[in-house]
Design a protein around this motif. Structure first.
Motif, mmCIF file in Angstrom:
data_model
loop_
_atom_site.group_PDB
_atom_site.id
_atom_site.type_symbol
_atom_site.label_atom_id
_atom_site.label_comp_id
_atom_site.label_asym_id
_atom_site.label_seq_id
_atom_site.Cartn_x
_atom_site.Cartn_y
_atom_site.Cartn_z
ATOM 1 N N ASP A 91 0.865 -1.186 -0.010
ATOM 2 C CA ASP A 91 0.108 0.051 -0.057
ATOM 3 C C ASP A 91 0.722 0.980 0.046
ATOM 4 N N ILE A 92 2.021 1.062 0.525
ATOM 5 C CA ILE A 92 3.008 2.357 0.564
ATOM 6 C C ILE A 92 4.128 2.280 -0.420
ATOM 7 N N TYR A 164 9.592 1.375 -1.960
ATOM 8 C CA TYR A 164 8.581 2.341 -1.200
ATOM 9 C C TYR A 164 8.804 3.805 -1.673
ATOM 10 N N GLN A 165 7.634 4.394 -1.174
ATOM 11 C CA GLN A 165 7.513 5.797 -1.529
ATOM 12 C C GLN A 165 8.611 6.681 -0.917
ATOM 13 N N ASP A 169 9.799 4.646 5.220
ATOM 14 C CA ASP A 169 8.905 3.796 5.230
ATOM 15 C C ASP A 169 9.182 2.393 5.394
#
Length: 462
Positions: A91-92, A164-165, A169
């Motif tokens: 989701d990230i 990851y963005q 994270d």
């Protein structure tokens, strides 16, 4: 009359609700407030027990003072986990780029799992066939394979990191942080230690490298990555959760066992002191505890544990831990699982036998036309008084009198039932059948249906 009663009940509902709210608020005020200076006014006993400083609410899924997990707390924990947002690393992830595309790819995930299993198997092969204590002294085939594994895991963890963005994270994800630490240990063992060893040999010469040999134990940590396979096998997750929930009970039992062994070790040490029987077994308290534990708890592994004790205390304690986990916990859990499976299979077989017996008997008694179309209430009432059918229903604990007295419960939604539907409805009258929310809903629907029929049958006022 029924219309008037229903109308009066509907008019009285707001007043009843107001009275109930007033009582609840009054009770809350009385339980939470006390009158100053009045020593006779006391808090209710339940409120006092729940909020007194000496009474705690228990720990985790265990009630206060309980050795076994509390079923209600387990249900609350499961309910909270179901409604809490589930963390998914994807989701990230970024929405663009080849790193996130590779990290999301199912083939890449399956390939990673396959390499993890191969790496775990290779650690065992390396332990048996590689006599070298350092990576640089290993045969060429072992060095090549270790470097291939290290390159793949570095590539895998790098792809996941850049997917990851935000870089920070990545370390919020426990699985990534754990895998990242394992990759660091592999890099340290395969590459960093090898460079250090080569540098020390060329610059210092014959230096003692015994300290670096301990770093070889880091490869044992890599096998922990096999735990990632558990996420794809729900049965293993259930077993591990069962061990975790029963850990407190197991530790309490083991503690009690050690206390008993300690007490009797003191007694036997004093009784057998300065005697021939004390030699090799009861010369001191620790020796007595070891002798009692090996002869009572692990009688078949006594020779194995004696060898481990000769190697050293660390090896002995590790062997005890292994036997406690495998011999007592896992094997007893296996017995419990088998017992549960056999119980479920026996219950299913009993259910199938009961349904088949009722189905065959009803089909034998019904006319051919009824079996082809559907069974009406009159058809059912004509066969329910058969003596053989009554004995068959009684043998499977069906309340035959309730079936005869209340056939409208089975036929309240339809005028005819098929044979499977009729068998299922008859089996609901067994005395051992538990009441469920579906039964309550069906009862409510039946009552509403009956009230509507009564209302329709009564004459309407002009």
């Amino acid at each position: 009359m029924i219309n008037q009663a229903i109308a009066e009940l509907q008019r009285a509902q707001p007043e009843l609700r107001e009275v109930r709210d007033r009582r609840v608020s009054t009770a809350s005020v009385r339980s939470m407030t006390t009158k100053e200076g009045d020593g006779n006014l006391k808090e209710p006993l339940l409120f006092k027990r729940q909020h007194s400083p000496g009474v705690s609410e228990g720990f985790g899924i265990f009630a206060q003072g309980a050795m076994f997990p509390d079923a209600d707390k387990i249900k609350d924990k499961v309910r909270a986990s179901l409604f809490s947002p589930e963390f998914n690393p994807e989701d990230i992830y970024k929405t663009t780029g080849w790193c996130q595309q590779v990290a999301r790819n199912q083939f890449f995930k399956n390939l990673t799992m396959f390499v993890i299993v191969l790496n775990a198997i290779w650690i065992g092969v390396d332990t048996d066939l590689n006599p070298a204590e350092l990576e640089v002294n290993s045969p060429l085939i072992f060095q090549v394979v270790d470097n291939i594994f290290c390159i793949f895991f570095c590539f895998e963890i790098t792809v996941r990191y850049f997917a990851y963005q935000q870089p920070c994270d990545a370390f919020k994800d426990f699985s990534f942080a754990f895998d990242f630490s394992l990759v660091l240990t592999m890099i340290w063992e395969v590459w960093v230690c090898s460079i250090i060893v080569v540098f020390m040999r060329t610059s210092v010469g014959g230096t003692n490298l015994s300290v670096l040999r301990l770093l070889r134990l880091f490869r044992l940590v890599r096998i922990a990555r096999v735990g990632r396979l558990m996420s794809s096998c729900r049965e293993l997750v259930v077993l591990v959760k069962g061990i975790g929930m029963g850990l407190r009970s197991v530790l309490s039992t083991l503690f009690l066992m050690m206390v008993v062994i300690y007490v009797f070790a003191i007694i036997f040490t004093q009784l057998f002191r300065d005697t021939e029987e004390a030699e090799g077994c009861y010369e001191n308290v620790l020796q007595s505890m070891n002798c009692l534990m090996l002869n009572v708890v692990f009688p078949e592994q006594q020779e194995l544990m004696q060898r481990m004790l000769q190697v050293g205390p660390t090896t002995y304690l590790l062997g005890i831990f292994y036997l406690l986990v495998t011999g007592l916990t896992v094997m007893n859990m296996l017995i419990g699982v088998l017992v549960e499976v056999v119980s479920v299979c026996a219950q299913v077989d009993k259910e199938e036998t009961a349904m088949k017996a009722v189905k065959d008997k009803i089909e034998d008694l019904l006319p051919a036309q009824a079996k082809k179309n559907a069974i009406t209430r009159d058809d059912f009432m004509s066969v329910i008084m058969d003596e053989d059918l009554v004995q068959t229903l009684s043998s499977i604990d069906v309340d035959v009198m309730s079936v005869v007295d209340y056939p409208e419960i089975m036929f309240h939604t339809t005028n005819a039932l098929s044979v499977p539907e009729l068998v299922d409805a008859v089996l609901q009258f067994r005395r051992t059948t538990s009441v469920s929310m579906m039964d309550i809903a069906q009862l409510r629907r039946f009552m509403v249906h009956e009230l509507e029929n009564i209302r329709g049958a009564m004459p309407q006022k002009n």
